[in-house]
Design a protein around this motif. Structure first.
Motif, mmCIF file in Angstrom:
data_model
loop_
_atom_site.group_PDB
_atom_site.id
_atom_site.type_symbol
_atom_site.label_atom_id
_atom_site.label_comp_id
_atom_site.label_asym_id
_atom_site.label_seq_id
_atom_site.Cartn_x
_atom_site.Cartn_y
_atom_site.Cartn_z
ATOM 1 N N THR A 23 -57.022 -5.899 -19.301
ATOM 2 C CA THR A 23 -56.087 -6.218 -20.385
ATOM 3 C C THR A 23 -56.650 -5.745 -21.724
ATOM 4 O OG1 THR A 23 -55.179 -8.084 -19.159
ATOM 5 C CG2 THR A 23 -54.878 -8.112 -21.550
ATOM 6 N N THR A 26 -56.119 -2.187 -23.383
ATOM 7 C CA THR A 26 -54.950 -1.851 -24.193
ATOM 8 C C THR A 26 -55.129 -2.274 -25.655
ATOM 9 O OG1 THR A 26 -53.626 -2.266 -22.228
ATOM 10 C CG2 THR A 26 -52.423 -2.131 -24.299
ATOM 11 N N ASN A 129 -46.616 -11.190 -18.525
ATOM 12 C CA ASN A 129 -47.390 -10.568 -17.440
ATOM 13 C C ASN A 129 -46.528 -9.708 -16.521
ATOM 14 O OD1 ASN A 129 -49.952 -10.191 -16.170
ATOM 15 N ND2 ASN A 129 -49.235 -11.494 -14.496
ATOM 16 N N PRO A 131 -43.966 -6.900 -16.406
ATOM 17 C CA PRO A 131 -43.441 -5.922 -17.362
ATOM 18 C C PRO A 131 -41.950 -5.629 -17.197
ATOM 19 C CG PRO A 131 -44.870 -4.858 -15.740
ATOM 20 C CD PRO A 131 -44.966 -6.330 -15.497
ATOM 21 N N THR A 132 -41.398 -5.993 -16.040
ATOM 22 C CA THR A 132 -39.973 -5.726 -15.799
ATOM 23 C C THR A 132 -39.113 -6.957 -16.084
ATOM 24 O OG1 THR A 132 -40.374 -6.361 -13.527
ATOM 25 C CG2 THR A 132 -40.442 -4.012 -14.003
ATOM 26 N N SER A 133 -39.710 -7.991 -16.662
ATOM 27 C CA SER A 133 -38.994 -9.259 -16.831
ATOM 28 C C SER A 133 -37.972 -9.204 -17.969
ATOM 29 C CB SER A 133 -40.008 -10.368 -17.124
ATOM 30 O OG SER A 133 -40.714 -10.052 -18.308
ATOM 31 N N ALA A 136 -39.599 -9.180 -21.432
ATOM 32 C CA ALA A 136 -40.186 -7.872 -21.763
ATOM 33 C C ALA A 136 -39.093 -6.942 -22.289
ATOM 34 C CB ALA A 136 -40.868 -7.276 -20.539
ATOM 35 N N ARG A 137 -37.922 -6.999 -21.664
ATOM 36 C CA ARG A 137 -36.828 -6.103 -22.066
ATOM 37 C C ARG A 137 -36.291 -6.437 -23.452
ATOM 38 N NH1 ARG A 137 -35.125 -6.805 -16.717
ATOM 39 N NH2 ARG A 137 -33.579 -8.338 -17.367
ATOM 40 N N LEU A 142 -43.796 -5.493 -27.483
ATOM 41 C CA LEU A 142 -44.135 -5.939 -26.125
ATOM 42 C C LEU A 142 -45.653 -5.883 -25.958
ATOM 43 C CD1 LEU A 142 -43.454 -6.709 -23.217
ATOM 44 C CD2 LEU A 142 -43.073 -4.284 -22.726
ATOM 45 N N PRO A 144 -48.153 -6.607 -23.188
ATOM 46 C CA PRO A 144 -48.360 -6.978 -21.786
ATOM 47 C C PRO A 144 -49.764 -7.518 -21.519
ATOM 48 C CG PRO A 144 -48.334 -4.582 -22.043
ATOM 49 C CD PRO A 144 -48.083 -5.158 -23.397
ATOM 50 N N HIS A 146 -52.402 -7.639 -18.351
ATOM 51 C CA HIS A 146 -52.548 -6.869 -17.115
ATOM 52 C C HIS A 146 -53.297 -7.691 -16.073
ATOM 53 C CE1 HIS A 146 -50.820 -3.489 -19.196
ATOM 54 N NE2 HIS A 146 -51.734 -3.592 -20.148
#
Ligand code: M6R
Length: 364
Positions: A23, A26, A129, A131-133, A136-137, A142, A144, A146
């Motif tokens: 994490t 990033t 956690n 990323p497609t949630s 997140a959108r 954003l 994230p 990891h």
């Protein structure tokens, strides 16, 4: 897969050094001595107020972030659990930053709070956690974690990754506001880079914690005490124990004991004291002595220096590596996770699927 581990929770606790390091990649540039954030159309220099909203363990990560953001960036922070935030008519000045923290990115209360904040002209930052949630959108910024998939219902590795991201966010905000010197930034990066090794050292005490869990397993009630950025670790320790061992537990700010909860103290109520040596140590220890003077049985979690100074007369001590106060919340999350885990194993509960709980709470 669980591999050699008995439970997903145990595996996820032990993954923390790796996923926190992953994490941090990033959010810090170790060679440059700089903190960094993913690209976004959002000017942190313009942020004059932060509102943090989350539930459960993610809320406790937010509580730590409040200490860090106010300390480093000197920006006022308001924080609430999502189910309260939505219905209390919070005052949100247009242009403020609203920060949502969620492992799943789907928690219904947090998602509804996010939409409310957006309707109130807040810029939306999300630490998530998955990323497609949904969360997140819907983020402007954003952030994230990891941690990889977290299967155990009790959140562990997502939490320490959230803390790593939030420390970096606080430093980024401080820099954007012109409140972080070059030297301070270099120091923060260096301390964050020490976190994975320190987490490893903390995990090295797993056997000691397993060996003393029998002291806690018979208790009906347990208290956890901490101060400053380590106070939320007391809340987190109590939540972990409740969730998976079904023992009633409460976390308190150490200095708040004398305002009521000290009346509960007797030899049947173990008190877990989270006290890394550092600027708040003496104060926390004096609260611990108040407990001891009333016959309380204490488990002191500290480093070698703290234990040498205050360990005498405790029922047990758990030794952590000596770390900078910035990363103490990450490191001290480990022993409270392990203690809850081993107590639950002794009690024979379903560690990964505790009764009445769901991994992702999608009802409001
Ligand atoms: O997915 P989220 O981070 O939004 O979930 C929030 C809480 O439901 C969660 O942290 C819960 O408290 C955990 N079971 C704690 O271990």
């Amino acid at each position: 897969e669980k591999g050699n581990y008995r439970h997903y929770m145990q595996k996820e606790i032990f993954e923390q050094p790796i996923v926190v390091a992953q994490t941090l990649q990033t959010y810090v540039r170790p060679f440059e001595g700089e903190v960094a954030l993913p690209d976004a159309d959002l000017d942190l220099a313009k942020v004059d107020r932060v509102t943090i909203v989350a539930c459960g363990t993610s809320f406790y990560a937010g509580l730590v972030a409040k200490y860090w953001i106010e300390q480093f960036a000197r920006v006022p922070v308001d924080i609430d659990v999502a189910s309260e935030f939505r219905y209390r008519q919070p005052v949100l000045e247009p242009g403020g930053l609203a920060l949502f923290i969620s492992q799943s990115g789907e928690t219904a209360d947090t998602l509804a709070a996010l939409r409310h904040a957006r309707d109130e002209q807040q810029r939306i930052a999300v630490v998530v956690n998955v990323p497609t949630s949904s969360m997140a959108r819907e983020a402007d910024l954003l952030l994230p974690t990891h941690a990889g998939p977290e299967i155990g219902v009790a959140s562990t590795k997502a939490f320490t990754c959230q803390l790593a991201v939030l420390a970096a966010l606080a430093a980024n905000l401080a820099r954007a506001k012109g409140r972080l010197s070059r030297e301070e930034e270099i120091d923060i990066v260096a301390h964050l880079q020490e976190a994975p090794a320190a987490l490893n050292a903390a995990l090295g005490h797993d056997d000691d914690i397993a060996a003393m869990a029998y002291l806690i397993a018979p208790a009906r009630d347990v208290l956890y005490l901490g101060r400053g950025p380590d106070y939320p670790m007391a809340l987190e320790g109590a939540l972990k124990l409740k969730e998976i061992s079904y023992i009633h537990a409460e976390g308190y700010a150490a200095g708040e004991m004398k305002h009521g909860p000290i009346a509960l103290i007797d030899e049947a109520v173990p008190v877990i004291v989270i006290a890394p040596s550092g600027p708040l140590f003496e104060k926390t220890v004096s609260n611990m002595q108040e407990v001891r003077a009333r016959g309380g049985k204490i488990v002191l979690i500290s480093d070698a220096k703290g234990i040498a100074e205050a360990g005498e007369g405790c029922m047990a001590t758990i030794e952590m590596p000596e770390v900078h106060p910035l990363i103490a919340p990450l490191v001290y999350a480990v022993p409270v996770q392990l203690l809850a885990y081993h107590v639950a194993v002794l009690k024979g509960t379903d560690v990964d699927q505790p009764r009445n709980l769901a991994k992702s709470v999608t009802v409001e």
